[in-house]
Design a protein around this motif. Structure first.
Motif, mmCIF file in Angstrom:
data_model
loop_
_atom_site.group_PDB
_atom_site.id
_atom_site.type_symbol
_atom_site.label_atom_id
_atom_site.label_comp_id
_atom_site.label_asym_id
_atom_site.label_seq_id
_atom_site.Cartn_x
_atom_site.Cartn_y
_atom_site.Cartn_z
ATOM 1 N N GLU A 74 -49.281 68.662 42.035
ATOM 2 C CA GLU A 74 -49.761 70.009 42.346
ATOM 3 C C GLU A 74 -49.441 71.006 41.241
ATOM 4 O O GLU A 74 -50.164 71.988 41.066
ATOM 5 N N ASP A 75 -48.358 70.766 40.514
ATOM 6 C CA ASP A 75 -47.929 71.771 39.541
ATOM 7 C C ASP A 75 -47.105 71.105 38.449
ATOM 8 O O ASP A 75 -46.694 69.944 38.570
ATOM 9 N N CYS A 76 -46.850 71.860 37.396
ATOM 10 C CA CYS A 76 -46.076 71.358 36.258
ATOM 11 C C CYS A 76 -45.378 72.514 35.569
ATOM 12 O O CYS A 76 -45.912 73.633 35.520
ATOM 13 N N LEU A 77 -44.192 72.250 35.047
ATOM 14 C CA LEU A 77 -43.492 73.170 34.158
ATOM 15 C C LEU A 77 -43.311 72.490 32.815
ATOM 16 O O LEU A 77 -42.888 71.332 32.748
ATOM 17 N N MET A 78 -43.623 73.197 31.749
ATOM 18 C CA MET A 78 -43.350 72.708 30.400
ATOM 19 C C MET A 78 -42.054 73.352 29.911
ATOM 20 O O MET A 78 -41.872 74.567 30.047
ATOM 21 N N VAL A 79 -41.179 72.522 29.350
ATOM 22 C CA VAL A 79 -39.885 73.001 28.871
ATOM 23 C C VAL A 79 -39.677 72.557 27.418
ATOM 24 O O VAL A 79 -40.522 71.874 26.841
ATOM 25 N N GLY A 80 -38.549 72.954 26.845
ATOM 26 C CA GLY A 80 -38.356 72.809 25.411
ATOM 27 C C GLY A 80 -37.989 71.429 24.916
ATOM 28 O O GLY A 80 -37.999 71.188 23.710
ATOM 29 N N SER A 81 -37.703 70.480 25.808
ATOM 30 C CA SER A 81 -37.360 69.118 25.390
ATOM 31 C C SER A 81 -37.333 68.210 26.606
ATOM 32 O O SER A 81 -37.305 68.685 27.752
ATOM 33 N N GLY A 82 -37.307 66.909 26.351
ATOM 34 C CA GLY A 82 -37.144 65.969 27.447
ATOM 35 C C GLY A 82 -35.802 66.127 28.135
ATOM 36 O O GLY A 82 -35.696 65.995 29.355
ATOM 37 N N ALA A 83 -34.763 66.422 27.357
ATOM 38 C CA ALA A 83 -33.437 66.654 27.940
ATOM 39 C C ALA A 83 -33.460 67.856 28.878
ATOM 40 O O ALA A 83 -32.796 67.856 29.927
ATOM 41 N N ALA A 84 -34.215 68.889 28.513
ATOM 42 C CA ALA A 84 -34.346 70.062 29.381
ATOM 43 C C ALA A 84 -35.073 69.704 30.672
ATOM 44 O O ALA A 84 -34.723 70.191 31.754
ATOM 45 N N ALA A 85 -36.070 68.836 30.581
ATOM 46 C CA ALA A 85 -36.777 68.395 31.786
ATOM 47 C C ALA A 85 -35.823 67.647 32.717
ATOM 48 O O ALA A 85 -35.817 67.864 33.935
ATOM 49 N N ILE A 86 -35.000 66.778 32.152
ATOM 50 C CA ILE A 86 -34.025 66.032 32.949
ATOM 51 C C ILE A 86 -33.048 66.977 33.628
ATOM 52 O O ILE A 86 -32.842 66.915 34.850
ATOM 53 N N SER A 87 -32.435 67.873 32.856
ATOM 54 C CA SER A 87 -31.391 68.736 33.418
ATOM 55 C C SER A 87 -31.946 69.699 34.459
ATOM 56 O O SER A 87 -31.343 69.897 35.523
ATOM 57 N N ASN A 88 -33.104 70.306 34.191
ATOM 58 C CA ASN A 88 -33.706 71.208 35.174
ATOM 59 C C ASN A 88 -34.048 70.484 36.464
ATOM 60 O O ASN A 88 -33.769 70.982 37.562
ATOM 61 N N ALA A 89 -34.668 69.307 36.347
ATOM 62 C CA ALA A 89 -35.091 68.567 37.536
ATOM 63 C C ALA A 89 -33.903 68.091 38.365
ATOM 64 O O ALA A 89 -33.875 68.250 39.589
ATOM 65 N N VAL A 90 -32.909 67.510 37.699
ATOM 66 C CA VAL A 90 -31.767 66.948 38.427
ATOM 67 C C VAL A 90 -30.909 68.042 39.056
ATOM 68 O O VAL A 90 -30.586 67.993 40.243
ATOM 69 N N ILE A 91 -30.550 69.035 38.265
ATOM 70 C CA ILE A 91 -29.669 70.094 38.775
ATOM 71 C C ILE A 91 -30.321 70.846 39.926
ATOM 72 O O ILE A 91 -29.643 71.290 40.868
ATOM 73 N N SER A 92 -31.642 70.964 39.898
ATOM 74 C CA SER A 92 -32.337 71.709 40.959
ATOM 75 C C SER A 92 -32.219 71.042 42.326
ATOM 76 O O SER A 92 -32.445 71.690 43.351
ATOM 77 N N GLN A 93 -31.872 69.763 42.356
ATOM 78 C CA GLN A 93 -31.909 69.024 43.616
ATOM 79 C C GLN A 93 -30.537 68.725 44.216
ATOM 80 O O GLN A 93 -30.457 68.097 45.269
#
Length: 381
Positions: A74-93
């Motif tokens: 349904e949606d997507c966020l673009m971030v500054g690196s793959g590491a940022a994608a990991i940290s944002n996704a994991v910490i959010s949950q």
């Protein structure tokens, strides 16, 4: 919505940009409004409107729409690196006192997050062999809130059964996150198997030109909006408009780049299987892979990265082989136009059993060029 439309037409809005074929780069930090009421509305709806490029930007938003459509999310966020994608996704949950079950040996910075950073905030992780779904089930506790997957992983390419794990997780109210960087959505769409959040190092295949570092998080509108208003806005892991524009450029050629890399990889593997210098090959679509049927069920196509183990374990000889190759750069990452080799001996001690492992990524060179290079230099071994 077909793939070609997504890559070439979706969200282009050419009538708003002088009918330009290529989209513009909206290179601005700030956005102004003619009235207070319009300004107020934009602030109250920052996820969809434009206030400040740290949150939302038209060029980045165009890329987000294309990435979500490719993923079937349904949606997507673009971030500054793959590491940022990991940290944002994991910490959010997860919250303090909660628990994560992760596939063993995840990407370096995912492992660092779960073993070094999150324990400081009383979030613990258990790492399991992901080839057996029962291992995830047995490792879960009442406080488990997240299952972290990486299928296949990026060295020995073990897979996880995404459908079974997602079904179990949903029955327990556990969120599932997968790093799908090896595959891209053109090869594997975890959302279709019930996975909640799909993350990428978009630096790799999606950008494909080795000139942008980027990450992506794809999922439901609810989860992505939650991340936007909390971790994303707080951590400031933005993707710059210039880099988003370069990725929009790259998406046009994604299918043909993947096709070229995959086809050449299969030719290279056919050659290597007949070499008496090779002890073992790791590749999801290898006939020797005990998970090949799962690979065929979950993945739509072969991809361009594999690992071999040499019979020769002499480090000096291994280094000479790597350094003698003319068409492989010694480097990390994958997914660009150039072929790469990453020797395990750069990371482990001489007596480590993995010392003879070499990870190859096959780029866009002609197959004959790659094969000639390998044939010439395998003689060193």
């Amino acid at each position: 919505m077909n793939q070609s439309f997504i890559l070439n037409q979706l969200a282009e809005d050419r009538e708003n940009y002088f009918h330009a074929v290529a989209p513009p780069i909206i290179q601005t930090s700030n956005f102004a409004y003619p009235t207070v009421d319009e300004f107020k509305f934009a602030i109250e709806n920052e996820k969809d409107e434009h206030i400040y490029t740290r949150g939302n930007n038209p060029t980045v938003k165009m890329l987000c729409q294309k990435m979500a459509a490719l993923e079937g999310s349904e949606d997507c966020l673009m971030v500054g690196s793959g590491a940022a994608a990991i940290s944002n996704a994991v910490i959010s949950q997860v919250n303090a006192g909660e628990h994560i079950v992760s596939v063993k040996n995840p990407y370096t910075w995912a492992n660092h997050l779960m073993t070094k950073i999150l324990p400081r905030f009383n979030v613990q992780a258990t790492f399991v062999d992901g080839t057996d779904v029962e291992n995830f089930i047995k490792a879960c506790k009442p406080e488990t809130k997240l299952i972290y997957l990486e299928s296949p992983n990026s060295w020995t390419f073990e897979l996880q059964d995404l459908g079974q794990i997602a079904a179990f997780a949903k029955s327990r109210g556990i969120t599932t996150v997968i790093d799908n960087s090896y595959c891209t959505a053109l090869c594997q769409r975890p959302i279709d198997f019930g996975i909640d959040l799909v993350i990428y190092s978009a630096t790799k295949y999606y950008n494909g030109h080795s000139d942008v570092v980027a990450g992506a998080i794809c999922g439901s509108k609810e989860k992505i909006t939650q991340i936007f208003h909390n971790e994303f806005m707080t951590f400031g892991n933005i993707l710059a408009p210039q880099n988003a524009w370069l990725m929009l450029r790259s998406l046009r050629t994604l299918p043909i780049r993947l096709k070229q890399s995959s086809e050449t990889t299969l030719k290279v593997l056919d050659y290597l299987r007949n070499s008496d210098k090779i002890e073992r090959i790791w590749y999801p679509f290898s006939e020797e892979n005990p998970q090949i049927e799962l690979a065929k069920r979950q993945m739509k196509m072969p991809m361009g990265m594999f690992t071999i183990a040499l019979k020769n374990r002499n480090i000096s000889t291994i280094k000479k082989f790597c350094e003698s190759l003319q068409n492989f750069l010694i480097a990390v990452s994958w997914g660009g136009h150039e072929s790469l080799i990453m020797p395990k001996c750069a990371f482990v001690e001489a007596n480590d059993p993995q010392v003879s492992m070499l990870r190859f990524y096959i780029g866009l060179e002609e197959a004959s060029t790659i094969l000639e290079d390998l044939d010439k230099n395998l003689a060193i071994l």
